[in-house]
Scaffold this active site. Structure first.
Site, mmCIF file in Angstrom:
data_model
loop_
_atom_site.group_PDB
_atom_site.id
_atom_site.type_symbol
_atom_site.label_atom_id
_atom_site.label_comp_id
_atom_site.label_asym_id
_atom_site.label_seq_id
_atom_site.Cartn_x
_atom_site.Cartn_y
_atom_site.Cartn_z
ATOM 1 N N HIS A 1 6.900 7.725 6.361
ATOM 2 C CA HIS A 1 7.950 8.285 5.503
ATOM 3 C C HIS A 1 9.030 8.881 6.409
ATOM 4 O O HIS A 1 8.738 9.331 7.518
ATOM 5 C CB HIS A 1 7.423 9.448 4.664
ATOM 6 C CG HIS A 1 6.272 9.132 3.776
ATOM 7 N ND1 HIS A 1 6.323 8.246 2.736
ATOM 8 C CD2 HIS A 1 5.010 9.629 3.751
ATOM 9 C CE1 HIS A 1 5.164 8.212 2.097
ATOM 10 N NE2 HIS A 1 4.345 9.043 2.707
ATOM 11 N N CYS B 1 0.555 13.658 1.815
ATOM 12 C CA CYS B 1 1.155 13.487 3.149
ATOM 13 C C CYS B 1 2.538 14.131 3.248
ATOM 14 O O CYS B 1 2.806 14.907 4.178
ATOM 15 C CB CYS B 1 1.228 12.002 3.491
ATOM 16 S SG CYS B 1 1.771 10.959 2.125
ATOM 17 N N ARG C 1 7.513 5.331 2.276
ATOM 18 C CA ARG C 1 7.022 3.968 2.513
ATOM 19 C C ARG C 1 6.542 3.405 1.177
ATOM 20 O O ARG C 1 5.986 4.126 0.350
ATOM 21 C CB ARG C 1 5.912 3.956 3.575
ATOM 22 C CG ARG C 1 4.665 4.803 3.251
ATOM 23 C CD ARG C 1 3.668 4.061 2.400
ATOM 24 N NE ARG C 1 2.460 4.782 2.128
ATOM 25 C CZ ARG C 1 2.238 5.481 1.021
ATOM 26 N NH1 ARG C 1 3.167 5.580 0.090
ATOM 27 N NH2 ARG C 1 1.071 6.054 0.823
HETATM 28 P P1 NAD Z 1 -7.791 4.254 -0.715
HETATM 29 O O1 NAD Z 1 -7.671 3.443 -1.942
HETATM 30 O O2 NAD Z 1 -7.345 3.699 0.578
HETATM 31 O O3 NAD Z 1 -9.321 4.704 -0.514
HETATM 32 C C1 NAD Z 1 -10.114 5.202 -1.561
HETATM 33 C C2 NAD Z 1 -11.489 4.565 -1.462
HETATM 34 O O4 NAD Z 1 -12.344 5.178 -2.428
HETATM 35 C C3 NAD Z 1 -11.473 3.078 -1.751
HETATM 36 O O5 NAD Z 1 -12.220 2.444 -0.726
HETATM 37 C C4 NAD Z 1 -12.175 2.956 -3.106
HETATM 38 O O6 NAD Z 1 -12.884 1.758 -3.258
HETATM 39 C C5 NAD Z 1 -13.123 4.150 -3.049
HETATM 40 N N1 NAD Z 1 -13.619 4.644 -4.331
HETATM 41 C C6 NAD Z 1 -13.068 4.491 -5.558
HETATM 42 N N2 NAD Z 1 -13.851 5.121 -6.480
HETATM 43 C C7 NAD Z 1 -14.880 5.678 -5.800
HETATM 44 C C8 NAD Z 1 -16.003 6.458 -6.184
HETATM 45 N N3 NAD Z 1 -16.221 6.792 -7.464
HETATM 46 N N4 NAD Z 1 -16.882 6.864 -5.222
HETATM 47 C C9 NAD Z 1 -16.686 6.516 -3.929
HETATM 48 N N5 NAD Z 1 -15.634 5.779 -3.502
HETATM 49 C C10 NAD Z 1 -14.734 5.369 -4.435
HETATM 50 O O7 NAD Z 1 -7.069 5.641 -1.023
HETATM 51 P P2 NAD Z 1 -6.458 6.647 0.040
HETATM 52 O O8 NAD Z 1 -5.100 6.205 0.387
HETATM 53 O O9 NAD Z 1 -7.454 6.901 1.125
HETATM 54 O O10 NAD Z 1 -6.266 7.950 -0.858
HETATM 55 C C11 NAD Z 1 -7.357 8.847 -1.101
HETATM 56 C C12 NAD Z 1 -6.770 10.192 -1.498
HETATM 57 O O11 NAD Z 1 -5.973 10.675 -0.416
HETATM 58 C C13 NAD Z 1 -5.847 10.157 -2.725
HETATM 59 O O12 NAD Z 1 -5.985 11.399 -3.397
HETATM 60 C C14 NAD Z 1 -4.473 10.059 -2.114
HETATM 61 O O13 NAD Z 1 -3.453 10.559 -2.951
HETATM 62 C C15 NAD Z 1 -4.647 10.940 -0.876
HETATM 63 N N6 NAD Z 1 -3.708 10.657 0.219
HETATM 64 C C16 NAD Z 1 -3.376 9.383 0.564
HETATM 65 C C17 NAD Z 1 -2.467 9.152 1.591
HETATM 66 C C18 NAD Z 1 -2.043 7.781 1.976
HETATM 67 O O14 NAD Z 1 -0.900 7.611 2.413
HETATM 68 N N7 NAD Z 1 -2.859 6.770 1.867
HETATM 69 C C19 NAD Z 1 -1.931 10.237 2.285
HETATM 70 C C20 NAD Z 1 -2.326 11.534 1.951
HETATM 71 C C21 NAD Z 1 -3.217 11.734 0.902
#
Ligand code: NAD
Length: 345
Positions: free
Chosen positions: A221, A140, A169
């Site tokens: 953020h 992000c 955040r």
């Molecule tokens: P999250 O934890 O909210 O969601 C991930 C989901 O994937 C969860 O529901 C989890 O149970 C599931 N999961 C775990 N292992 C799995 C598998 N083997 N197969 C299928 N599902 C599985 O995480 P998020 O915040 O959505 O982050 C996901 C990605 O996006 C990460 O790489 C993170 O760095 C990136 N990201 C997050 C944000 C943020 O602020 N949340 C912003 C930008 C990028």
């Protein structure tokens, strides 16, 4: 219609699914969930097919949550997979599942750079991702920083150096187990933070240093931007560029924008689902120019800033549209702010 599967239905995954459902050139085939929880039931109630890992099928059957098949079954029905699992799981999925199928995949910023052929921010390097098999949408903060720096570069300004001070955040709203609750945490304790290195995967030759701390809030953020150009610039020139660039909104203190909570309230008031703000928010009165130097405050909504990039990354991977055709189509379909529509007029 291009067929998409989404693996991981958390903060990013559920938003990507909703965004795909608003496109007329791609279809959501299904999602992969590991747990038969309320999120699985919500997906089913929206008519989305749920798949799971082979070893989890039994768990879904025991809970009587309908499951269509395994991750391999889903991959076989798709042209592109968007992997939105937590950092480190995406690369595991790549090695275990994606490589053995004829499938393209989009990864997220929690994965290491080498998970993909290219790191991606639409406004900065869409063309580099065209026809690539594996694309990584950066995190992000990196998306927000790369987007705004690319905007200046695209408009002919040469950046001598960029220094970004990031107030992060502490957690996303649903992350009930995470802090800090009464602290300011060096995040990380070393300088530069990983964001600078990550921006260089998008804009390779830029001189950039980032420093970050994490604070006890979950809304957005805040970036304190300090950019030096090779030549003097004017405030009007900067404003003119920002006003006519998609995915960037300039908000005014005079109109009541003095904090990130007011930005969130605005998003709620205009009816944004989950108060999502996929645009960079630049605070107008903070824009300060001193010769070649530019300073301003910018807010980034961590949960939604990368959603348009995921849609554009899908189109780039299959060479469906050119950069600006894709960006405009995505923005229009997601209802992002078009010029002059900020207050719903
Ligand atoms: P999250 O934890 O909210 O969601 C991930 C989901 O994937 C969860 O529901 C989890 O149970 C599931 N999961 C775990 N292992 C799995 C598998 N083997 N197969 C299928 N599902 C599985 O995480 P998020 O915040 O959505 O982050 C996901 C990605 O996006 C990460 O790489 C993170 O760095 C990136 N990201 C997050 C944000 C943020 O602020 N949340 C912003 C930008 C990028």
């Amino acid at each position: 219609m291009v067929r998409i599967g989404v693996v991981g239905y958390g903060t990013i995954g559920k938003r990507v699914v909703d965004a795909i459902s608003k496109q007329d050139d791609m279809n959501i085939v299904g999602i992969v969930k590991t747990k038969p929880d309320y999120e699985a039931l919500i997906a089913l109630s929206k008519g989305i097919d749920v798949y799971t890992l082979p070893e989890r099928i039994k768990l879904f059957e025991e809970k009587e949550v309908e499951v269509k098949g395994t991750i391999d079954d889903l991959i076989q029905k798709c042209d592109v997979i968007v992997d939105a699992t937590p950092g480190g799981i995406g690369v595991r999925n790549k090695n275990q599942y994606y490589l053995k199928h004829d499938i393209k995949a989009i990864f997220q910023g929690g994965e290491k750079v080498n998970v993909a052929d290219v790191s991606f921010v639409a406004q900065a390097n869409y063309e580099e991702a065209v026809n690539k098999r594996f694309i990584r949408v950066v995190s992000c903060n990196t998306t927000g920083i790369s987007r705004i720096l690319a905007t200046f570069i695209e408009n002919g300004l040469e950046i001598e150096k960029a220094r970004v001070f990031i107030v992060r955040r502490g957690a996303d709203p649903k992350e009930y187990g995470k802090g800090p609750i009464n602290d300011i945490v060096l995040n990380p304790a070393t300088i530069p933070s990983h964001h600078a290195l990550d921006v260089k995967t998008i804009i390779p030759n830029i001189d950039i240093v980032t420093m970050a701390v994490a604070v006890p809030e979950t809304l957005m953020h805040l970036h304190m931007m300090y950019i030096t150009f090779s030549e003097s610039i004017s405030k009007n020139e900067i404003l003119d560029i920002l006003y006519r660039t998609p995915r960037i909104i300039v908000v005014e203190s005079e109109m009541g924008f003095n904090s990130i909570s007011q930005v969130i309230e605005w998003a709620r008031d205009i009816g944004r689902i989950r108060y999502d703000i996929p645009e960079n928010i630049v605070f107008k009165e903070s824009i300060t120019v001193d010769g070649k130097e530019l300073y301003f405050f910018m807010a980034i909504h961590q949960e939604s800033i990368v959603i348009p990039e995921n849609i554009d990354a899908i189109r780039a991977s299959l060479n469906m549209l050119s950069k600006w055709e894709s960006i405009r189509k995505t923005d229009y379909s997601l209802g992002l702010i078009q010029e002059g529509k900020m207050y719903g007029e």
